[in-house]
Design a protein around this motif. Sequence first.
Motif, PDB file in Angstrom:
ATOM      1  N   SER A 105       0.836  -1.211   0.000  1.00 57.28           N
ATOM      2  CA  SER A 105       0.000   0.000   0.000  1.00 57.28           C
ATOM      3  C   SER A 105       0.865   1.253   0.000  1.00 57.28           C
ATOM      4  CB  SER A 105      -0.933   0.014   1.215  1.00 57.28           C
ATOM      5  OG  SER A 105      -1.803  -1.075   1.191  1.00 57.28           O
ATOM      6  N   ALA A 106       1.950   1.233   0.770  1.00 52.16           N
ATOM      7  CA  ALA A 106       2.854   2.391   0.828  1.00 52.16           C
ATOM      8  C   ALA A 106       3.534   2.616  -0.525  1.00 52.16           C
ATOM      9  CB  ALA A 106       3.894   2.189   1.920  1.00 52.16           C
ATOM     10  N   ILE A 107       3.981   1.540  -1.151  1.00 52.39           N
ATOM     11  CA  ILE A 107       4.624   1.663  -2.469  1.00 52.39           C
ATOM     12  C   ILE A 107       3.626   2.185  -3.493  1.00 52.39           C
ATOM     13  CG2 ILE A 107       5.676   0.376  -4.375  1.00 52.39           C
ATOM     14  CD1 ILE A 107       6.902  -1.478  -2.223  1.00 52.39           C
ATOM     15  N   ALA A 108       2.401   1.631  -3.474  1.00 55.15           N
ATOM     16  CA  ALA A 108       1.360   2.074  -4.415  1.00 55.15           C
ATOM     17  C   ALA A 108       1.022   3.547  -4.202  1.00 55.15           C
ATOM     18  CB  ALA A 108       0.110   1.210  -4.260  1.00 55.15           C
ATOM     19  N   LEU A 109       1.006   3.973  -2.943  1.00 54.96           N
ATOM     20  CA  LEU A 109       0.712   5.372  -2.635  1.00 54.96           C
ATOM     21  C   LEU A 109       1.813   6.289  -3.152  1.00 54.96           C
ATOM     22  CD1 LEU A 109      -1.494   6.993  -1.154  1.00 54.96           C
ATOM     23  CD2 LEU A 109      -0.130   6.793   0.922  1.00 54.96           C
ATOM     24  N   LEU A 110       3.059   5.873  -3.016  1.00 50.68           N
ATOM     25  CA  LEU A 110       4.184   6.673  -3.504  1.00 50.68           C
ATOM     26  C   LEU A 110       4.211   6.755  -5.029  1.00 50.68           C
ATOM     27  CD1 LEU A 110       7.071   5.556  -1.121  1.00 50.68           C
ATOM     28  CD2 LEU A 110       5.932   7.781  -1.185  1.00 50.68           C
ATOM     29  N   LYS A 111       3.861   5.658  -5.702  1.00 49.81           N
ATOM     30  CA  LYS A 111       3.907   5.621  -7.172  1.00 49.81           C
ATOM     31  C   LYS A 111       2.736   6.367  -7.809  1.00 49.81           C
ATOM     32  CE  LYS A 111       7.586   3.066  -7.562  1.00 49.81           C
ATOM     33  NZ  LYS A 111       8.826   3.580  -8.124  1.00 49.81           N
ATOM     34  N   GLY A 112       1.610   6.426  -7.121  1.00 45.14           N
ATOM     35  CA  GLY A 112       0.449   7.129  -7.660  1.00 45.14           C
ATOM     36  C   GLY A 112      -0.371   6.267  -8.599  1.00 45.14           C
ATOM     37  N   PRO A 113      -1.533   6.782  -9.002  1.00 41.61           N
ATOM     38  CA  PRO A 113      -2.453   5.990  -9.822  1.00 41.61           C
ATOM     39  C   PRO A 113      -2.069   5.947 -11.299  1.00 41.61           C
ATOM     40  CG  PRO A 113      -3.362   8.155  -9.477  1.00 41.61           C
ATOM     41  CD  PRO A 113      -2.073   8.103  -8.690  1.00 41.61           C
ATOM     42  N   ASN A 114      -2.669   5.011 -12.004  1.00 38.60           N
ATOM     43  CA  ASN A 114      -2.583   4.946 -13.463  1.00 38.60           C
ATOM     44  C   ASN A 114      -3.799   5.695 -13.993  1.00 38.60           C
ATOM     45  OD1 ASN A 114      -1.590   4.075 -15.970  1.00 38.60           O
ATOM     46  ND2 ASN A 114      -3.020   2.382 -16.017  1.00 38.60           N
ATOM     47  N   CYS A 115      -3.575   6.676 -14.870  1.00 40.53           N
ATOM     48  CA  CYS A 115      -4.699   7.458 -15.359  1.00 40.53           C
ATOM     49  C   CYS A 115      -4.421   7.980 -16.772  1.00 40.53           C
ATOM     50  CB  CYS A 115      -4.993   8.625 -14.419  1.00 40.53           C
ATOM     51  SG  CYS A 115      -3.636   9.803 -14.275  1.00 40.53           S
ATOM     52  N   PHE A 116      -5.457   8.523 -17.386  1.00 41.85           N
ATOM     53  CA  PHE A 116      -5.330   9.093 -18.733  1.00 41.85           C
ATOM     54  C   PHE A 116      -4.994  10.577 -18.618  1.00 41.85           C
ATOM     55  CE2 PHE A 116      -6.915  11.173 -22.545  1.00 41.85           C
ATOM     56  CZ  PHE A 116      -6.348  10.381 -23.537  1.00 41.85           C
ATOM     57  N   THR A 117      -3.874  10.959 -19.241  1.00 40.69           N
ATOM     58  CA  THR A 117      -3.490  12.377 -19.279  1.00 40.69           C
ATOM     59  C   THR A 117      -3.512  12.855 -20.723  1.00 40.69           C
ATOM     60  OG1 THR A 117      -1.128  11.869 -19.492  1.00 40.69           O
ATOM     61  CG2 THR A 117      -1.987  12.107 -17.263  1.00 40.69           C
ATOM     62  N   TYR A 133       3.641  14.374  -5.073  1.00 39.44           N
ATOM     63  CA  TYR A 133       2.294  14.734  -5.548  1.00 39.44           C
ATOM     64  C   TYR A 133       1.276  14.708  -4.401  1.00 39.44           C
ATOM     65  CZ  TYR A 133       0.367   9.984  -5.293  1.00 39.44           C
ATOM     66  OH  TYR A 133      -0.117   8.781  -4.850  1.00 39.44           O
ATOM     67  N   LEU A 134       1.547  13.915  -3.367  1.00 41.35           N
ATOM     68  CA  LEU A 134       0.624  13.818  -2.227  1.00 41.35           C
ATOM     69  C   LEU A 134       0.449  15.158  -1.525  1.00 41.35           C
ATOM     70  CD1 LEU A 134       1.928  10.440  -0.761  1.00 41.35           C
ATOM     71  CD2 LEU A 134      -0.289  10.810  -1.853  1.00 41.35           C
ATOM     72  N   PHE A 135       1.477  16.016  -1.600  1.00 38.92           N
ATOM     73  CA  PHE A 135       1.436  17.323  -0.941  1.00 38.92           C
ATOM     74  C   PHE A 135       1.207  18.459  -1.935  1.00 38.92           C
ATOM     75  CE2 PHE A 135       4.253  14.411   1.336  1.00 38.92           C
ATOM     76  CZ  PHE A 135       3.558  14.313   2.537  1.00 38.92           C
ATOM     77  N   ALA A 136       0.847  18.083  -3.175  1.00 38.12           N
ATOM     78  CA  ALA A 136       0.573  19.094  -4.209  1.00 38.12           C
ATOM     79  C   ALA A 136      -0.744  18.757  -4.915  1.00 38.12           C
ATOM     80  CB  ALA A 136       1.730  19.141  -5.207  1.00 38.12           C
ATOM     81  N   PRO A 137      -1.885  18.955  -4.234  1.00 36.47           N
ATOM     82  CA  PRO A 137      -3.187  18.597  -4.816  1.00 36.47           C
ATOM     83  C   PRO A 137      -3.506  19.327  -6.121  1.00 36.47           C
ATOM     84  CG  PRO A 137      -3.417  19.158  -2.483  1.00 36.47           C
ATOM     85  CD  PRO A 137      -2.006  19.464  -2.884  1.00 36.47           C
TER      86      PRO A 137
END
Length: 197
Positions: A105-117, A133-137
């Motif tokens: 869960s910690a690794i997944a949180l650090l890596k962030g989601p997969n999404c369409f940009t 990115y966690l501190f830059a909404p």
Amino acid sequence: MCSLGFARSLGFALVPLAICCIVGNVLLFFPDAQVIYVQENHVTSYVWYFMGIGGGGLAMLIPAFVFLGMGKCAKSCGTESCAMCGSVIAALVGLVGSGYCFLISAIALLKGPNCFTTAKGWTSPFENDGGKYLFAPDTWSECDQPRHIVEWNVTLLSILLGLSTFEFLICLMQFTSGLVNAVCRPCCYKQEYSLNA
């Protein structure tokens, strides 16, 4: 018998935590409440490690049911220390499961989601920023689809981190308690026997 009661109460505490971990992991497969993202493999690869389903969920039910059944085990074994030895092994399984859930869960949180940009298509835009990115909404709007995927992932993964921490602490308490009881109780019985003799 108070140590058996303590273990049973810990077992009761583990069951809802395990169920919540399973639900949290399942929800990660369906961002925006849509099935299409998992069908087209557009979810983060870490959800396929089943950290909440396997580590924080099913693996955690083993110590939960062992702790709950310790009274019956003590009756069939004839001694409480025998039941405590079993609880120590079950607690170790719980420590491994909750540790696995926390780590992934910690690794997944650090890596962030997969999404369409818009710029790069389907990607993990925050994968190399080390969790900044966690501190830059304000950067979360980079993800166009699924809607609010960053909030979805951050919330669910944070919940999994919290739940697995509680599970780890509960199993650690029972591991310590079981170890102390399994080791010290026979010594106490020997001292009591020698004093009575």
